[in-house]
Design a protein around this motif. Structure first.
Motif, PDB file in Angstrom:
ATOM      1  N   SER A  59      40.313  31.866  47.500  1.00 39.05           N
ATOM      2  CA  SER A  59      39.621  32.071  46.224  1.00 39.05           C
ATOM      3  C   SER A  59      39.635  33.526  45.774  1.00 39.05           C
ATOM      4  O   SER A  59      39.042  33.869  44.748  1.00 39.05           O
ATOM      5  CB  SER A  59      38.167  31.582  46.321  1.00 39.05           C
ATOM      6  OG  SER A  59      37.491  32.226  47.386  1.00 39.05           O
ATOM      7  N   GLY A  60      40.318  34.390  46.526  1.00 39.70           N
ATOM      8  CA  GLY A  60      40.395  35.795  46.166  1.00 39.70           C
ATOM      9  C   GLY A  60      41.672  36.120  45.410  1.00 39.70           C
ATOM     10  O   GLY A  60      42.351  35.231  44.886  1.00 39.70           O
ATOM     11  N   THR A  61      42.020  37.398  45.367  1.00 41.44           N
ATOM     12  CA  THR A  61      43.231  37.844  44.663  1.00 41.44           C
ATOM     13  C   THR A  61      44.447  37.852  45.582  1.00 41.44           C
ATOM     14  O   THR A  61      45.566  37.537  45.154  1.00 41.44           O
ATOM     15  CB  THR A  61      43.005  39.262  44.087  1.00 41.44           C
ATOM     16  OG1 THR A  61      41.921  39.230  43.170  1.00 41.44           O
ATOM     17  CG2 THR A  61      44.245  39.780  43.367  1.00 41.44           C
ATOM     18  N   TYR A  62      44.245  38.217  46.844  1.00 46.01           N
ATOM     19  CA  TYR A  62      45.368  38.370  47.765  1.00 46.01           C
ATOM     20  C   TYR A  62      46.234  37.113  47.860  1.00 46.01           C
ATOM     21  O   TYR A  62      47.469  37.187  47.847  1.00 46.01           O
ATOM     22  CB  TYR A  62      44.859  38.692  49.175  1.00 46.01           C
ATOM     23  CG  TYR A  62      44.372  40.100  49.400  1.00 46.01           C
ATOM     24  CD1 TYR A  62      44.452  41.082  48.425  1.00 46.01           C
ATOM     25  CD2 TYR A  62      43.808  40.453  50.631  1.00 46.01           C
ATOM     26  CE1 TYR A  62      43.995  42.359  48.660  1.00 46.01           C
ATOM     27  CE2 TYR A  62      43.357  41.739  50.880  1.00 46.01           C
ATOM     28  CZ  TYR A  62      43.453  42.684  49.890  1.00 46.01           C
ATOM     29  OH  TYR A  62      42.996  43.956  50.140  1.00 46.01           O
ATOM     30  N   TYR A  63      45.599  35.958  47.987  1.00 45.76           N
ATOM     31  CA  TYR A  63      46.354  34.732  48.278  1.00 45.76           C
ATOM     32  C   TYR A  63      47.296  34.337  47.140  1.00 45.76           C
ATOM     33  O   TYR A  63      48.504  34.157  47.370  1.00 45.76           O
ATOM     34  CB  TYR A  63      45.405  33.592  48.634  1.00 45.76           C
ATOM     35  CG  TYR A  63      46.116  32.322  49.031  1.00 45.76           C
ATOM     36  CD1 TYR A  63      46.776  32.227  50.253  1.00 45.76           C
ATOM     37  CD2 TYR A  63      46.144  31.222  48.178  1.00 45.76           C
ATOM     38  CE1 TYR A  63      47.437  31.069  50.623  1.00 45.76           C
ATOM     39  CE2 TYR A  63      46.804  30.055  48.534  1.00 45.76           C
ATOM     40  CZ  TYR A  63      47.444  29.989  49.761  1.00 45.76           C
ATOM     41  OH  TYR A  63      48.102  28.842  50.122  1.00 45.76           O
ATOM     42  N   ALA A 214      37.840  43.028  45.384  1.00 43.41           N
ATOM     43  CA  ALA A 214      39.070  42.374  44.933  1.00 43.41           C
ATOM     44  C   ALA A 214      39.427  42.892  43.558  1.00 43.41           C
ATOM     45  O   ALA A 214      38.591  43.456  42.846  1.00 43.41           O
ATOM     46  CB  ALA A 214      38.887  40.855  44.894  1.00 43.41           C
ATOM     47  N   GLY A 215      40.670  42.672  43.185  1.00 42.85           N
ATOM     48  CA  GLY A 215      41.081  43.047  41.843  1.00 42.85           C
ATOM     49  C   GLY A 215      40.346  42.208  40.814  1.00 42.85           C
ATOM     50  O   GLY A 215      40.079  41.027  41.042  1.00 42.85           O
ATOM     51  N   THR A 216      40.018  42.835  39.707  1.00 44.75           N
ATOM     52  CA  THR A 216      39.325  42.100  38.638  1.00 44.75           C
ATOM     53  C   THR A 216      40.322  41.667  37.561  1.00 44.75           C
ATOM     54  O   THR A 216      41.290  42.394  37.293  1.00 44.75           O
ATOM     55  CB  THR A 216      38.236  42.982  38.002  1.00 44.75           C
ATOM     56  OG1 THR A 216      38.833  44.182  37.519  1.00 44.75           O
ATOM     57  CG2 THR A 216      37.152  43.315  39.002  1.00 44.75           C
ATOM     58  N   PRO A 217      40.136  40.519  36.966  1.00 41.47           N
ATOM     59  CA  PRO A 217      39.081  39.547  37.276  1.00 41.47           C
ATOM     60  C   PRO A 217      39.406  38.770  38.550  1.00 41.47           C
ATOM     61  O   PRO A 217      40.562  38.450  38.803  1.00 41.47           O
ATOM     62  CB  PRO A 217      39.083  38.632  36.056  1.00 41.47           C
ATOM     63  CG  PRO A 217      40.499  38.689  35.547  1.00 41.47           C
ATOM     64  CD  PRO A 217      40.986  40.081  35.834  1.00 41.47           C
ATOM     65  N   THR A 218      38.383  38.470  39.330  1.00 49.95           N
ATOM     66  CA  THR A 218      38.539  37.705  40.560  1.00 49.95           C
ATOM     67  C   THR A 218      38.254  36.234  40.276  1.00 49.95           C
ATOM     68  O   THR A 218      37.244  35.903  39.652  1.00 49.95           O
ATOM     69  CB  THR A 218      37.567  38.218  41.636  1.00 49.95           C
ATOM     70  OG1 THR A 218      37.773  39.620  41.805  1.00 49.95           O
ATOM     71  CG2 THR A 218      37.780  37.509  42.962  1.00 49.95           C
TER      72      THR A 218
END
Length: 336
Positions: A59-63, A214-218
């Motif tokens: 649910s984050g940005t990395y994935y 995390a980077g926005t928007p997350t």
């Protein structure tokens, strides 16, 4: 009889010598083939067939970003690269150290701590993980319900707050930001939740706030905003200055009006997301990966793709570059 016997012995000797010669030739041929095979294996060993790229929670940005980057590496280098969900920065560094993966998303502050052997890596410095390049700013977002009454970091005292997994980049960010405000983890009811669990907890009323780096928007915060009025707790400028002075890998950042439905800009801080790589990969392989990524960023549809540029790929990096990445950046004129 004696003549026949001598003749037979002579013939046997000739036959033995002939067979020995053939056998020697066969062995020599096998040796040559084996040598050639070994050489081929060496080349194959330098260019693996598969690579694992550790990212973060789904649910984050990395994935999602990692999935796009893995596809670019696969298409451009011919090495099948898979993006794998994980507990993010600190765990990713440890997994690289232990040879469980080859590439990983990490925060610049976390890998600096790892190499130095402090914080989550206290007394256990990491010496086989190197930098490939930085990607984009990761904003520290202190997320809460707009009706929570939490308007400052100090207001978190006594509240139930998600701070991420112990040792994760988010956890360390939360710890350091609390410290600057005269608080510790003991002053809050800390919960070790991932981003999705954090925003779900805010929505359900089970937690009061969550640190999300995390980077926005997350995505998880956007999902929360669909059902809940979101508020981001600001960090006062003097506290930002104090934090940056003590921990130089932080930088002032702003979450702009309109993000998550915010009615005004919110001042906070950020670290940088970067890619780390194990030193077991060869110079040529890492060179190819680095080139593939930074010369094909136009193929990234994720919102953070616009921040990924070779010109800023060395920002925030305070650890050694992998020789393959160093070679690429020298050719690009970014290193002498």
């Amino acid at each position: 009889m004696k003549k026949k016997t001598l003749l037979s012995v002579a013939m046997l000797l000739v036959l033995a010598l002939f067979l020995a010669a053939c056998g020697g030739g066969s062995n020599d041929s096998a040796s040559t083939t084996d040598a050639g095979s070994d050489s081929g294996n060496d080349e194959a060993a330098e260019k693996p067939k598969f690579l694992s790229m550790l990212t973060g929670g789904t649910s984050g940005t990395y994935y999602p970003l990692g999935g796009e980057m893995a596809k670019i590496i696969t298409d451009e280098t011919g090495i099948q690269t898979d993006a794998v969900s994980s507990n993010a920065s600190a765990d990713n560094v440890i997994s690289l150290q232990e040879g469980e993966a080859e590439l990983a998303f990490v925060q610049t502050d976390v890998i600096a701590n790892a190499v130095e052997g402090i914080n989550a890596f206290d007394g256990k410095p990491v010496d086989n993980v190197l930098a490939l390049g930085s990607l984009y700013p990761e904003t520290i977002q202190i997320v809460t319900n707009a009706n929570s009454g939490i308007e400052s970091v100090e207001d978190l005292k006594g509240k139930t707050v998600s701070v991420g997994a112990p040792g994760s980049g988010t956890y360390i960010n939360a710890e350091q930001i609390l410290e600057i405000h005269g608080l510790t983890m003991d002053d809050i009811k800390a919960q070790n939740l991932d981003f999705g669990e954090s925003t779900g907890g805010i929505q359900d009323g089970n937690i009061d706030a969550a640190f999300i780096t995390a980077g926005t928007p997350t995505g998880a915060v956007e999902g929360l905003g669909a059902t809940t009025d979101v508020s981001i707790v600001p960090i006062a400028q003097e506290k930002i200055d104090e934090l940056v002075e003590k921990y130089p890998y932080y930088a002032a950042d702003t979450i702009t009006e309109g993000t998550y439905g915010l009615e005004e800009d919110v001042n906070t801080v950020a670290v940088l997301a970067m890619l780390a790589v194990t030193d077991s990969l060869s110079e040529d392989v890492v060179y190819d990966i680095t080139k593939a990524l930074y010369e094909n960023v136009d193929q990234i549809s994720h919102a953070k793709g616009e921040f990924i540029k070779k010109e800023s790929a060395l920002d925030g990096i305070d650890v050694d570059l992998h020789p393959g990445a160093e070679k690429y950046f020298k050719e690009a004129g970014l290193l002498e």
